[in-house]
Design a protein around this motif. Structure first.
Motif, PDB file in Angstrom:
ATOM      1  N   GLU A  60       0.703  -1.497   0.105  1.00  0.00           N
ATOM      2  CA  GLU A  60       0.090  -0.065  -0.170  1.00  0.00           C
ATOM      3  C   GLU A  60       0.273   1.415  -0.225  1.00  0.00           C
ATOM      4  O   GLU A  60       0.908   2.379   0.919  1.00  0.00           O
ATOM      5  N   VAL A  61       1.786   1.211  -1.012  1.00  0.00           N
ATOM      6  CA  VAL A  61       2.625   2.572  -1.108  1.00  0.00           C
ATOM      7  C   VAL A  61       2.332   3.508  -2.529  1.00  0.00           C
ATOM      8  O   VAL A  61       2.781   4.531  -2.477  1.00  0.00           O
ATOM      9  N   LEU A  62       1.125   2.507  -3.009  1.00  0.00           N
ATOM     10  CA  LEU A  62       1.922   3.221  -4.356  1.00  0.00           C
ATOM     11  C   LEU A  62      -0.541   4.067  -4.214  1.00  0.00           C
ATOM     12  O   LEU A  62      -0.495   3.638  -4.080  1.00  0.00           O
ATOM     13  N   SER A  63       0.272   5.652  -4.887  1.00  0.00           N
ATOM     14  CA  SER A  63      -1.535   6.247  -5.571  1.00  0.00           C
ATOM     15  C   SER A  63      -2.319   5.208  -6.902  1.00  0.00           C
ATOM     16  O   SER A  63      -1.689   4.504  -7.133  1.00  0.00           O
ATOM     17  N   ARG A  64      -3.576   4.854  -6.160  1.00  0.00           N
ATOM     18  CA  ARG A  64      -4.738   4.475  -6.859  1.00  0.00           C
ATOM     19  C   ARG A  64      -3.810   5.260  -8.814  1.00  0.00           C
ATOM     20  O   ARG A  64      -4.356   4.138  -9.460  1.00  0.00           O
ATOM     21  N   LEU A  65      -3.288   6.213  -8.913  1.00  0.00           N
ATOM     22  CA  LEU A  65      -3.538   6.828  -9.888  1.00  0.00           C
ATOM     23  C   LEU A  65      -2.232   6.341 -10.307  1.00  0.00           C
ATOM     24  O   LEU A  65      -2.077   6.066 -11.751  1.00  0.00           O
ATOM     25  N   THR A  66      -1.215   6.144  -9.759  1.00  0.00           N
ATOM     26  CA  THR A  66      -0.285   5.420 -10.647  1.00  0.00           C
ATOM     27  C   THR A  66      -0.267   4.052 -10.648  1.00  0.00           C
ATOM     28  O   THR A  66       0.371   3.529 -11.598  1.00  0.00           O
ATOM     29  N   GLU A  67      -1.036   3.170 -10.174  1.00  0.00           N
ATOM     30  CA  GLU A  67      -1.014   2.246 -10.145  1.00  0.00           C
ATOM     31  C   GLU A  67      -2.173   1.544 -11.489  1.00  0.00           C
ATOM     32  O   GLU A  67      -1.763   0.735 -11.916  1.00  0.00           O
ATOM     33  N   GLY A  68      -2.958   2.737 -11.410  1.00  0.00           N
ATOM     34  CA  GLY A  68      -3.656   2.832 -12.891  1.00  0.00           C
ATOM     35  C   GLY A  68      -2.973   2.464 -13.670  1.00  0.00           C
ATOM     36  O   GLY A  68      -2.901   2.181 -15.218  1.00  0.00           O
ATOM     37  N   GLU A  69      -2.183   3.852 -13.658  1.00  0.00           N
ATOM     38  CA  GLU A  69      -0.997   4.263 -15.102  1.00  0.00           C
ATOM     39  C   GLU A  69       0.082   3.072 -15.699  1.00  0.00           C
ATOM     40  O   GLU A  69      -0.240   2.702 -16.253  1.00  0.00           O
ATOM     41  N   LEU A  70       0.278   2.666 -14.300  1.00  0.00           N
ATOM     42  CA  LEU A  70       0.922   0.654 -14.209  1.00  0.00           C
ATOM     43  C   LEU A  70       0.597   0.412 -15.145  1.00  0.00           C
ATOM     44  O   LEU A  70       0.715  -0.722 -16.447  1.00  0.00           O
ATOM     45  N   SER A  71      -0.736  -0.283 -14.346  1.00  0.00           N
ATOM     46  CA  SER A  71      -1.201  -1.275 -15.437  1.00  0.00           C
ATOM     47  C   SER A  71      -1.683  -0.838 -16.869  1.00  0.00           C
ATOM     48  O   SER A  71      -1.985  -1.732 -17.414  1.00  0.00           O
ATOM     49  N   THR A  72      -1.998   0.128 -16.928  1.00  0.00           N
ATOM     50  CA  THR A  72      -2.111   0.505 -18.811  1.00  0.00           C
ATOM     51  C   THR A  72      -0.745   0.279 -19.470  1.00  0.00           C
ATOM     52  O   THR A  72      -1.605  -0.156 -20.414  1.00  0.00           O
ATOM     53  N   SER A  73       0.080   0.906 -19.214  1.00  0.00           N
ATOM     54  CA  SER A  73       1.159   0.733 -19.275  1.00  0.00           C
ATOM     55  C   SER A  73       1.955  -0.514 -19.785  1.00  0.00           C
ATOM     56  O   SER A  73       2.179  -0.615 -21.090  1.00  0.00           O
ATOM     57  N   LEU A  74       1.445  -1.561 -18.209  1.00  0.00           N
ATOM     58  CA  LEU A  74       1.795  -2.924 -19.131  1.00  0.00           C
ATOM     59  C   LEU A  74       1.167  -3.742 -20.307  1.00  0.00           C
ATOM     60  O   LEU A  74       1.571  -4.393 -20.343  1.00  0.00           O
ATOM     61  N   GLU A  75       0.114  -3.578 -19.909  1.00  0.00           N
ATOM     62  CA  GLU A  75      -0.844  -4.353 -20.371  1.00  0.00           C
ATOM     63  C   GLU A  75      -0.825  -4.001 -22.347  1.00  0.00           C
ATOM     64  O   GLU A  75      -1.279  -4.549 -22.714  1.00  0.00           O
ATOM     65  N   ASP A  76      -0.882  -2.267 -21.927  1.00  0.00           N
ATOM     66  CA  ASP A  76      -0.462  -2.669 -23.641  1.00  0.00           C
ATOM     67  C   ASP A  76       1.280  -2.633 -24.274  1.00  0.00           C
ATOM     68  O   ASP A  76       0.900  -3.477 -24.692  1.00  0.00           O
ATOM     69  N   LEU A  77       1.774  -2.910 -22.997  1.00  0.00           N
ATOM     70  CA  LEU A  77       2.765  -3.662 -23.648  1.00  0.00           C
ATOM     71  C   LEU A  77       3.001  -5.248 -23.852  1.00  0.00           C
ATOM     72  O   LEU A  77       3.190  -5.428 -25.120  1.00  0.00           O
ATOM     73  N   ALA A  78       2.428  -5.998 -22.903  1.00  0.00           N
ATOM     74  CA  ALA A  78       1.704  -7.638 -23.774  1.00  0.00           C
ATOM     75  C   ALA A  78       1.327  -7.331 -24.628  1.00  0.00           C
ATOM     76  O   ALA A  78       1.343  -8.028 -25.559  1.00  0.00           O
ATOM     77  N   LYS A  79       0.630  -6.634 -24.969  1.00  0.00           N
ATOM     78  CA  LYS A  79      -0.194  -6.648 -25.960  1.00  0.00           C
ATOM     79  C   LYS A  79       0.565  -6.417 -27.703  1.00  0.00           C
ATOM     80  O   LYS A  79       0.164  -7.104 -28.470  1.00  0.00           O
ATOM     81  N   LYS A  80       1.325  -5.219 -27.740  1.00  0.00           N
ATOM     82  CA  LYS A  80       1.893  -5.157 -28.391  1.00  0.00           C
ATOM     83  C   LYS A  80       3.363  -5.809 -28.390  1.00  0.00           C
ATOM     84  O   LYS A  80       3.841  -6.303 -30.186  1.00  0.00           O
ATOM     85  N   THR A  81       4.292  -6.687 -28.112  1.00  0.00           N
ATOM     86  CA  THR A  81       5.094  -7.199 -27.063  1.00  0.00           C
ATOM     87  C   THR A  81       4.850  -8.348 -27.117  1.00  0.00           C
ATOM     88  O   THR A  81       5.910  -9.533 -28.043  1.00  0.00           O
ATOM     89  N   GLY A  82       3.625  -9.107 -26.548  1.00  0.00           N
ATOM     90  CA  GLY A  82       4.016 -10.218 -26.245  1.00  0.00           C
ATOM     91  C   GLY A  82       5.003 -10.737 -24.984  1.00  0.00           C
ATOM     92  O   GLY A  82       4.680 -11.220 -24.048  1.00  0.00           O
ATOM     93  N   TYR A  83       5.315  -9.770 -23.932  1.00  0.00           N
ATOM     94  CA  TYR A  83       6.312  -9.572 -23.065  1.00  0.00           C
ATOM     95  C   TYR A  83       5.321  -9.524 -22.241  1.00  0.00           C
ATOM     96  O   TYR A  83       4.678  -8.492 -21.812  1.00  0.00           O
ATOM     97  N   GLU A  84       5.239  -9.719 -20.450  1.00  0.00           N
ATOM     98  CA  GLU A  84       3.798  -9.673 -20.041  1.00  0.00           C
ATOM     99  C   GLU A  84       5.181  -9.524 -18.708  1.00  0.00           C
ATOM    100  O   GLU A  84       6.446  -9.787 -17.647  1.00  0.00           O
ATOM    101  N   VAL A  85       4.404  -7.685 -17.283  1.00  0.00           N
ATOM    102  CA  VAL A  85       5.562  -7.340 -16.559  1.00  0.00           C
ATOM    103  C   VAL A  85       4.544  -6.950 -15.524  1.00  0.00           C
ATOM    104  O   VAL A  85       3.779  -7.565 -15.522  1.00  0.00           O
ATOM    105  N   ARG A  86       5.210  -8.269 -14.952  1.00  0.00           N
ATOM    106  CA  ARG A  86       4.125  -7.827 -12.769  1.00  0.00           C
ATOM    107  C   ARG A  86       5.459  -7.087 -11.743  1.00  0.00           C
ATOM    108  O   ARG A  86       6.368  -6.967 -12.179  1.00  0.00           O
ATOM    109  N   MET A  87       4.516  -6.347 -11.543  1.00  0.00           N
ATOM    110  CA  MET A  87       5.265  -5.741 -10.123  1.00  0.00           C
ATOM    111  C   MET A  87       4.627  -5.788  -9.149  1.00  0.00           C
ATOM    112  O   MET A  87       3.260  -6.133  -9.189  1.00  0.00           O
ATOM    113  N   VAL A  88       5.291  -6.337  -8.081  1.00  0.00           N
ATOM    114  CA  VAL A  88       4.374  -6.067  -6.571  1.00  0.00           C
ATOM    115  C   VAL A  88       4.951  -5.320  -5.628  1.00  0.00           C
ATOM    116  O   VAL A  88       6.674  -5.427  -5.449  1.00  0.00           O
ATOM    117  N   THR A  89       4.886  -5.383  -4.749  1.00  0.00           N
ATOM    118  CA  THR A  89       5.221  -4.165  -3.463  1.00  0.00           C
ATOM    119  C   THR A  89       4.542  -5.287  -2.104  1.00  0.00           C
ATOM    120  O   THR A  89       3.429  -5.426  -2.246  1.00  0.00           O
TER     121      THR A  89
END
Length: 241
Positions: A60-89
């Motif tokens: 619980e160290v991330l803001s909701r805005l940041t968490e949403g932006e990370l999810s959007t960027s990583l989902e777009d990356l997965a769709k474009k490249t096939g590489y899936e990045v997961r971030m865990v705190t």
């Protein structure tokens, strides 16, 4: 000894016994419950390759805005490249677990086969120690070397944390670098560190405050658990004499 004195004696004896029992119970609760706040591997949600979960903020160290932006960027990356990045705190680890071993175990839990692991990246952060670890699949290594992966974990994430627990910036910067490298673009490299003379901090971070408070409570309860029985014994002796 008069009847009144005898009643007072019994009342004091019962009260001291009750206080001792309560103190011992509190000491046991603190000592036993402290490790219970650690994040266990089994507390992590179930996830498989292709799952639409990209950022898990257990600490619980991330803001909701940041968490949403990370999810959007990583989902777009997965769709474009096939590489899936997961971030865990996570907030805290058991005493015999390191962030590296936790990351490897979680990676193997989520992606148990070589086929499932091949295009996966897992970046984990322990918010108490600010230690980080990264694990990447075999296919990922064709576009991102182990050296770059380690630099992202230790430098791109580590520098903002060392500059003041900037968790949002740390993972945002890591995402920017990961997206660039995994998309075949030039590696922007780690952040440039400027040597500034920092004023001595006059306040404690949340982690330091938590640790300090827990330590004081534990020490205080242990002292009480030692002193009260001794005081009770000598009081009994004085009453009996």
């Amino acid at each position: 000894m008069t009847q009144l004195s005898y009643q007072i004696y019994n009342w004091r004896k019962s009260l001291l016994g009750l206080i001792l029992s309560v103190m011992l119970i509190l000491a046991a609760i603190v000592l036993v419950a402290a490790p219970a706040f650690a994040t266990s591997l089994y507390e992590m949600p179930t996830l498989t390759a292709g799952s639409n979960t990209w950022a898990i903020d257990k600490a619980e160290v991330l803001s909701r805005l940041t968490e949403g932006e990370l999810s959007t960027s990583l989902e777009d990356l997965a769709k474009k490249t096939g590489y899936e990045v997961r971030m865990v705190t996570i907030r805290h680890l058991d005493y015999d677990v390191t962030i590296e071993s936790f990351t490897n175990q979680l990676f193997d839990k989520w992606f148990p086969t070589p086929e499932a692991q091949t295009n996966q990246i897992l970046l984990a952060l322990d918010a108490v120690t600010n230690n980080t670890a990264i694990r990447i699949g075999d296919k990922v290594k064709s576009v991102m070397s182990d050296e770059i992966a380690q630099s992202i974990a230790s430098e791109t994430v580590g520098v903002p944390l060392r500059q003041g627990d900037k968790y949002n910036q740390a993972l945002e910067d890591a995402t920017v670098r990961l997206v660039a490298v995994l998309s075949g673009q030039p590696d922007p490299g780690p952040p440039q560190v400027t040597e500034n003379v920092r004023a001595e901090r006059t306040f404690k971070t949340a982690a330091e405050t938590d640790k300090g408070s827990s330590t004081v409570w534990v020490i205080g309860l242990l002292i009480a658990a030692t002193v009260i029985p001794m005081a009770t014994y000598y009081w009994y002796q004085s009453m009996g004499s």
